[in-house]
Design a protein around this motif. Structure first.
Motif, mmCIF file in Angstrom:
data_model
loop_
_atom_site.group_PDB
_atom_site.id
_atom_site.type_symbol
_atom_site.label_atom_id
_atom_site.label_comp_id
_atom_site.label_asym_id
_atom_site.label_seq_id
_atom_site.Cartn_x
_atom_site.Cartn_y
_atom_site.Cartn_z
ATOM 1 N N LYS A 11 0.832 -1.205 0.000
ATOM 2 C CA LYS A 11 0.000 0.000 0.000
ATOM 3 C C LYS A 11 0.874 1.266 0.000
ATOM 4 O O LYS A 11 0.578 2.246 -0.696
ATOM 5 C CB LYS A 11 -0.894 -0.015 1.246
ATOM 6 C CG LYS A 11 -2.195 0.728 1.051
ATOM 7 C CD LYS A 11 -3.101 0.478 2.225
ATOM 8 C CE LYS A 11 -3.850 1.763 2.542
ATOM 9 N NZ LYS A 11 -4.346 1.814 3.897
ATOM 10 N N ILE A 12 1.953 1.201 0.759
ATOM 11 C CA ILE A 12 2.851 2.363 0.812
ATOM 12 C C ILE A 12 3.515 2.569 -0.552
ATOM 13 O O ILE A 12 3.648 3.701 -1.033
ATOM 14 C CB ILE A 12 3.899 2.190 1.936
ATOM 15 C CG1 ILE A 12 3.196 2.270 3.297
ATOM 16 C CG2 ILE A 12 4.999 3.248 1.838
ATOM 17 C CD1 ILE A 12 4.054 1.969 4.478
ATOM 18 N N VAL A 13 3.889 1.446 -1.200
ATOM 19 C CA VAL A 13 4.513 1.558 -2.521
ATOM 20 C C VAL A 13 3.544 2.221 -3.500
ATOM 21 O O VAL A 13 3.940 3.074 -4.314
ATOM 22 C CB VAL A 13 4.972 0.169 -3.024
ATOM 23 C CG1 VAL A 13 5.409 0.239 -4.483
ATOM 24 C CG2 VAL A 13 6.110 -0.352 -2.158
ATOM 25 N N VAL A 14 2.269 1.855 -3.389
ATOM 26 C CA VAL A 14 1.251 2.472 -4.267
ATOM 27 C C VAL A 14 1.162 3.975 -3.970
ATOM 28 O O VAL A 14 1.149 4.813 -4.878
ATOM 29 C CB VAL A 14 -0.127 1.787 -4.059
ATOM 30 C CG1 VAL A 14 -1.232 2.565 -4.768
ATOM 31 C CG2 VAL A 14 -0.072 0.351 -4.525
ATOM 32 N N ASN A 15 1.129 4.313 -2.665
ATOM 33 C CA ASN A 15 1.084 5.733 -2.279
ATOM 34 C C ASN A 15 2.273 6.492 -2.849
ATOM 35 O O ASN A 15 2.155 7.648 -3.249
ATOM 36 C CB ASN A 15 1.102 5.882 -0.753
ATOM 37 C CG ASN A 15 -0.199 5.446 -0.133
ATOM 38 O OD1 ASN A 15 -1.196 5.299 -0.836
ATOM 39 N ND2 ASN A 15 -0.188 5.219 1.171
ATOM 40 N N LEU A 16 3.428 5.837 -2.839
ATOM 41 C CA LEU A 16 4.644 6.498 -3.327
ATOM 42 C C LEU A 16 4.544 6.765 -4.822
ATOM 43 O O LEU A 16 4.994 7.791 -5.319
ATOM 44 C CB LEU A 16 5.881 5.652 -3.020
ATOM 45 C CG LEU A 16 6.265 5.560 -1.531
ATOM 46 C CD1 LEU A 16 7.412 4.579 -1.325
ATOM 47 C CD2 LEU A 16 6.657 6.929 -0.987
ATOM 48 N N ARG A 17 3.904 5.815 -5.539
ATOM 49 C CA ARG A 17 3.736 6.017 -6.989
ATOM 50 C C ARG A 17 2.892 7.261 -7.254
ATOM 51 O O ARG A 17 3.172 8.022 -8.170
ATOM 52 C CB ARG A 17 3.066 4.785 -7.624
ATOM 53 C CG ARG A 17 4.050 3.663 -7.808
ATOM 54 C CD ARG A 17 3.668 2.741 -8.960
ATOM 55 N NE ARG A 17 4.411 1.499 -8.807
ATOM 56 C CZ ARG A 17 3.907 0.388 -8.292
ATOM 57 N NH1 ARG A 17 2.620 0.319 -7.991
ATOM 58 N NH2 ARG A 17 4.658 -0.675 -8.137
ATOM 59 N N VAL A 18 1.903 7.450 -6.418
ATOM 60 C CA VAL A 18 1.064 8.650 -6.540
ATOM 61 C C VAL A 18 1.942 9.888 -6.397
ATOM 62 O O VAL A 18 1.728 10.907 -7.058
ATOM 63 C CB VAL A 18 -0.059 8.649 -5.473
ATOM 64 C CG1 VAL A 18 -0.856 9.947 -5.514
ATOM 65 C CG2 VAL A 18 -0.965 7.451 -5.663
ATOM 66 N N GLY A 19 2.944 9.776 -5.560
ATOM 67 C CA GLY A 19 3.877 10.889 -5.360
ATOM 68 C C GLY A 19 5.031 10.858 -6.334
ATOM 69 O O GLY A 19 6.095 11.394 -6.047
ATOM 70 N N SER A 20 4.861 10.170 -7.470
ATOM 71 C CA SER A 20 5.844 10.113 -8.562
ATOM 72 C C SER A 20 7.118 9.371 -8.185
ATOM 73 O O SER A 20 8.178 9.585 -8.770
ATOM 74 C CB SER A 20 6.229 11.517 -9.047
ATOM 75 O OG SER A 20 5.096 12.245 -9.356
ATOM 76 N N THR A 76 8.571 5.871 -8.392
ATOM 77 C CA THR A 76 8.199 4.609 -9.041
ATOM 78 C C THR A 76 9.183 3.492 -8.757
ATOM 79 O O THR A 76 8.921 2.345 -9.066
ATOM 80 C CB THR A 76 8.114 4.814 -10.562
ATOM 81 O OG1 THR A 76 9.357 5.409 -10.991
ATOM 82 C CG2 THR A 76 6.964 5.724 -10.938
ATOM 83 N N ASN A 77 10.335 3.842 -8.165
ATOM 84 C CA ASN A 77 11.369 2.814 -7.997
ATOM 85 C C ASN A 77 11.469 2.287 -6.562
ATOM 86 O O ASN A 77 12.459 1.681 -6.188
ATOM 87 C CB ASN A 77 12.733 3.363 -8.440
ATOM 88 C CG ASN A 77 13.118 4.598 -7.636
ATOM 89 O OD1 ASN A 77 12.261 5.176 -6.943
ATOM 90 N ND2 ASN A 77 14.368 4.997 -7.709
ATOM 91 N N ALA A 78 10.457 2.534 -5.716
ATOM 92 C CA ALA A 78 10.545 2.107 -4.315
ATOM 93 C C ALA A 78 10.356 0.601 -4.201
ATOM 94 O O ALA A 78 9.386 0.048 -4.728
ATOM 95 C CB ALA A 78 9.479 2.829 -3.501
ATOM 96 N N ALA A 79 11.298 -0.044 -3.509
ATOM 97 C CA ALA A 79 11.187 -1.486 -3.295
ATOM 98 C C ALA A 79 10.341 -1.741 -2.056
ATOM 99 O O ALA A 79 10.578 -1.134 -1.014
ATOM 100 C CB ALA A 79 12.574 -2.083 -3.123
ATOM 101 N N PRO A 80 9.343 -2.649 -2.140
ATOM 102 C CA PRO A 80 8.460 -2.870 -0.990
ATOM 103 C C PRO A 80 9.180 -3.470 0.215
ATOM 104 O O PRO A 80 8.680 -3.392 1.332
ATOM 105 C CB PRO A 80 7.402 -3.841 -1.533
ATOM 106 C CG PRO A 80 7.995 -4.440 -2.753
ATOM 107 C CD PRO A 80 8.951 -3.455 -3.319
ATOM 108 N N ASN A 81 10.359 -4.073 -0.029
ATOM 109 C CA ASN A 81 11.075 -4.671 1.103
ATOM 110 C C ASN A 81 12.233 -3.796 1.604
ATOM 111 O O ASN A 81 13.058 -4.252 2.387
ATOM 112 C CB ASN A 81 11.596 -6.067 0.726
ATOM 113 C CG ASN A 81 12.554 -6.000 -0.454
ATOM 114 O OD1 ASN A 81 12.698 -4.939 -1.082
ATOM 115 N ND2 ASN A 81 13.204 -7.115 -0.753
ATOM 116 N N ILE A 132 10.494 1.696 3.809
ATOM 117 C CA ILE A 132 9.040 1.447 3.798
ATOM 118 C C ILE A 132 8.542 1.228 5.235
ATOM 119 O O ILE A 132 7.504 1.758 5.639
ATOM 120 C CB ILE A 132 8.708 0.213 2.907
ATOM 121 C CG1 ILE A 132 9.234 0.432 1.473
ATOM 122 C CG2 ILE A 132 7.210 -0.070 2.900
ATOM 123 C CD1 ILE A 132 8.587 1.567 0.717
ATOM 124 N N GLY A 133 9.312 0.443 5.994
ATOM 125 C CA GLY A 133 8.934 0.202 7.393
ATOM 126 C C GLY A 133 8.940 1.490 8.205
ATOM 127 O O GLY A 133 8.045 1.760 9.008
#
Lengths: 725, 66
Positions: free
Chosen positions: A667-676, A678-683, A687-688
């Motif tokens: 969910k956080i990765v999706v939120n980050l995409r909204v904030g442009s 796109t390269n955030a790794a979920p692990n 993220i934590g």
């Protein structure tokens, strides 16, 4: 009357003397590096291991336990033998004490930069090291009491009383505050949560200052000052009153670290009253020290031992006047969380502890190596560099503390915060941070000059491993004498018992009610345990030492509720093992950080704080983006948290926790995409951390507006708002 | 707040009074005990650091050669 000849052990004194010199330079250098990072964050050399959050506990531990600790043992091992007219009880225990203590310090120097920390100030070391500290302290205590038991001098000089109080109280403090449940080799959770943890920690923290940095050194003052001045202490009667009043009062004063927090008001008031009363015995002791020099002040002009001692005792007097003043709630409302506290502790650390250790070194080294001091001129340089260093350290910090404290509270005539941007108040005092680093440099250079001088002295002399001494043996022959002898021997035990009772009363009265009424603490129905991802994020917050610069405790002042939001309630912290209230705001409070900014803001901010907050002195945390979350540790951590009382359902850690973690991360990765982004790794670790930051202080926002939940918990609206100003 | 609960469960107001009384007793006890001690004993005790039984070898003045 039979005279016995015996030998004092000087080797152990030499070992601790060398250790205190080496660790002094290490600890002060770490402090200087930390100080430089506060105006030049790049001084962390882009290494996570020496970034401010991890460096600060390394500095405080190195100075307190390594420099001051070894200095204390040096003085105690020298004076105790001579005051008891006996060699130490056991040479083996002496060396176990030395090597064990220094191995603990090496372990601290390795684990703290690696991020293994409990986050509780001056008790940061993780549980295996805590166990080692306990064992080594017991070795020291057995050696101390053993030496007292075999003494040839029937009277116990007041210095030994202070040593006994130190040995007993440090043991009690360390054990009670370090009770924790392991969640891995170098990870544990405090058994206390929130308010209780805060009270126990600051009962410990304050009394670590009292019984590690103060009482043993008062004992050393009562020994070395008369020695150096070659005259007895001004008033022995005053020293007795000094002792009993001090140890009785000190133990109550811990809550003054928690004024205006969510700690119950009665405990705050008790802490304040006893802190103010402390000024009397403290000044009694200071005056007793200074008056010992009456008629000998001419010696102070020439003798480096006395020069350093006089400044040390004066610094003790200043710090112990300032401490009670800072414990007055209205003064504390301005000073707390600012650099004023930093100025205060450094008056004590540099002036009192630092200078008294140098004084002892200048006394001991020429005597143990049987040679004159290498250079009086260098000793004078050391003295003036040190004194100027203290001035250049303390004055800018006072300036910075008062300035920032006032800026935080300043309102415009229209009733808005004059400086709503926290960063503005930081940038105002950055020049003071630069000056402080100059002060630290001066003090460090002085120390290096002093160590050079002492090493040259050692090299020019011949070390005497044992000093021969003689004493009259106490009569043992007649029955009456035996009775007398037994009576004397029983005195240290009785004395220790009385001292223990004196130090336990204060702690018991303050801490026990806090636990007894635990079931009565109004839990807030909407406050829930952290999610698995937030648990790992909180552990990262602890690892990186964020608590060193950010508080999570909004005091009930209008200036704070305007800036940060709703003030903090005790019920919000019931799942916080350990508590993370913090004691210093180099950055803003984070208690209501959750939801304040989008996830992407945190992502960008942690990667390069200045990209979103120009001028920020917060370091970047690039490693959080490349290192992966330690999800394998999750089951052990959830299980440990359950053990300390967090109500995770049984078996939660077997699968369900990982599932929830993955879902929240996605969910956080999706939120980050909204904030442009796109390269955030979920692990990735970041993220934590974002999950945790976004949770902070949000529970009470989702609380029902009214109505009792029916389970004894109190809805937020029913809590007494009662902001003070 | 927690303080309301505490004041309701009773006796909290006494904590401060009891504490100060305790301190007063301890302080007075120490003071009286101290004042009752013989002057000779106090002098003897105060002089303890100056007599450590060491066989004298070291000359105080030596450290001040500059």
């Amino acid at each position: 009357m039979k005279t016995e000849t015996f030998r004092y052990d000087n080797r152990i004194v030499r070992a601790f003397a060398i250790a205190t010199m080496v660790w002094g330079i290490v600890g002060m250098s770490a402090g200087l590096l930390a100080a430089v990072q506060l105006f030049w964050p790049e001084a962390n050399l882009s290494l996570q291991f020496v970034t401010f959050g991890r460096l600060r506990p390394l500095h405080t531990n190195a100075v307190i336990f390594a420099f001051v600790g070894n200095g204390m043992f040096m003085g105690v091992y020298y004076s105790l033998q001579r005051l008891c007219k006996a060699r130490m009880f056991s040479d083996a225990l002496s060396w176990i004490n030395f090597w064990g203590w220094n191995a603990i310090i090496v372990a601290a120097a390795l684990t703290l930069p690696l991020g293994f920390t409990t986050s509780k100030e001056y008790a940061e070391l993780e549980w295996p090291i805590d166990l080692a500290i306990t064992l080594i302290w017991v070795a020291f205590a057995v050696n101390l009491f053993g030496t007292i038991a075999k003494r040839r001098e029937k009277h116990l000089y007041v210095a030994i009383w202070f040593y006994i109080a130190t040995a007993v109280t440090v043991a009690v403090l360390h054990i009670v505050n370090s009770l924790e449940v392991p969640a891995g080799a170098f990870k544990s959770y405090s058994i206390y949560a929130g308010v209780q943890d805060a009270l126990v920690q600051w009962w410990y923290g304050h009394n670590a200052v009292a019984f590690f940095l103060t009482t043993p050194f008062l004992g050393l003052m009562y020994y070395f000052l008369p020695k150096a001045a070659n005259r007895p202490v001004f008033s022995y009667r005053l020293s007795i009153i000094h002792f009993w009043a001090l140890i009785f009062l000190y133990i109550w004063a811990g809550p003054h670290h928690l004024l205006y927090t969510a700690l119950p008001d009665w405990a705050q008031s008790l802490g304040m009253v006893f802190s103010v009363m402390l000024v009397a015995p403290s000044w009694g002791g200071m005056l007793n020290g200074l008056l010992t020099l009456r008629g000998a002040w001419d010696k102070v002009r020439q003798d480096p031992v006395l020069k350093f001692m006089v400044v040390a005792v004066t610094a003790y007097g200043m710090a112990t006047l300032e401490g009670p003043m800072l414990s007055i709630k209205s003064v504390n409302s301005l000073s707390h969380y600012t650099d004023w506290t930093i100025a205060h502790v450094h008056t004590g650390a540099l002036g009192w502890n630092g200078f008294i250790i140098f004084s002892m070194l200048y006394w001991l080294v020429p005597r143990l190596w049987r040679t004159p001091l290498y250079s009086l001129k260098l000793a004078n340089w050391h003295f003036w560099l040190g004194l100027l260093g203290i001035m250049f350290y303390a004055i800018p910090m006072y300036w910075a503390g008062v300035t920032q404290g006032l800026m935080w509270k300043q309102f415009t005539p229209d009733g808005f915060l004059q400086y709503p941007n926290f960063l503005e108040t930081v940038m105002q005092i950055v020049p003071m941070y630069r000056l402080r680093a100059i002060g630290g440099t001066l003090f460090l250079v002085g120390t290096i000059v002093g160590v050079y001088n002492l090493v040259r002295t050692m090299r020019s002399g011949v070390f005497e491993p044992d000093t021969e001494a003689q004493a009259v043996v106490q009569a043992e022959a007649s029955g009456a004498a035996e009775h007398g002898h037994r009576w004397i021997e029983s005195k240290p035990a009785l004395f220790t018992l009385l001292a223990t009772v004196a130090i336990l009363i204060g702690g018991a009265v303050e801490i026990i009610p806090m636990f007894l009424i635990r079931s009565n603490v109004p839990t807030i129905s909407s406050v829930k345990p952290y999610t698995p991802l937030e648990v790992l994020g909180r552990d990262l917050y602890i690892r990186e030492g964020c608590v060193g610069c950010h508080s999570q405790m909004i005091r009930p002042f209008r200036s704070e509720t305007e800036r940060y939001g709703e003030y903090s309630k005790s019920g919000e912290y019931v799942f916080d093992h350990p508590f993370l209230w913090g004691s210093k705001r180099t950055g803003p409070d984070l208690q209501r950080e959750g939801g304040r900014y989008p996830d992407a803001w945190h992502y960008n901010h942690m990667e390069d704080p200045r990209s979103v907050s120009p001028g920020s002195i917060m370091p970047p945390y690039p490693w959080l983006y490349t290192q992966t979350l330690d999800t394998n540790a999750l089951p052990a951590r959830i299980a440990a948290l359950r053990k300390v009382g967090v109500p995770y359902p049984p078996g939660f850690e077997n699968g369900e926790a990982q599932k929830q973690l993955a879902a929240q991360a996605a969910k956080i990765v999706v939120n980050l995409r909204v904030g442009s982004i796109t390269n955030a790794a979920p692990n990735a670790e970041i993220i934590g951390l974002i999950a945790y930051l976004q949770r902070l202080g949000t529970d009470i926002k989702s609380a029902p507006a009214a109505a009792d939940a029916g389970d004894g918990s109190v809805p937020v609206a029913a809590l007494n708002p009662n902001p003070v100003r | 707040m927690i303080k309301n609960v505490l004041s309701d469960i009773g006796g909290v107001g006494l904590y401060g009074v009891i504490s100060v009384c305790l301190f007063f007793i301890v302080f007075s006890g120490a003071l009286i005990w101290t004042l009752l001690q013989r002057r000779t004993l106090m002098n003897e005790m105060g002089g303890l650091p100056l007599n450590d039984g060491e066989t004298p070898k070291f000359n105080e003045g030596e450290s001040r050669h500059e």
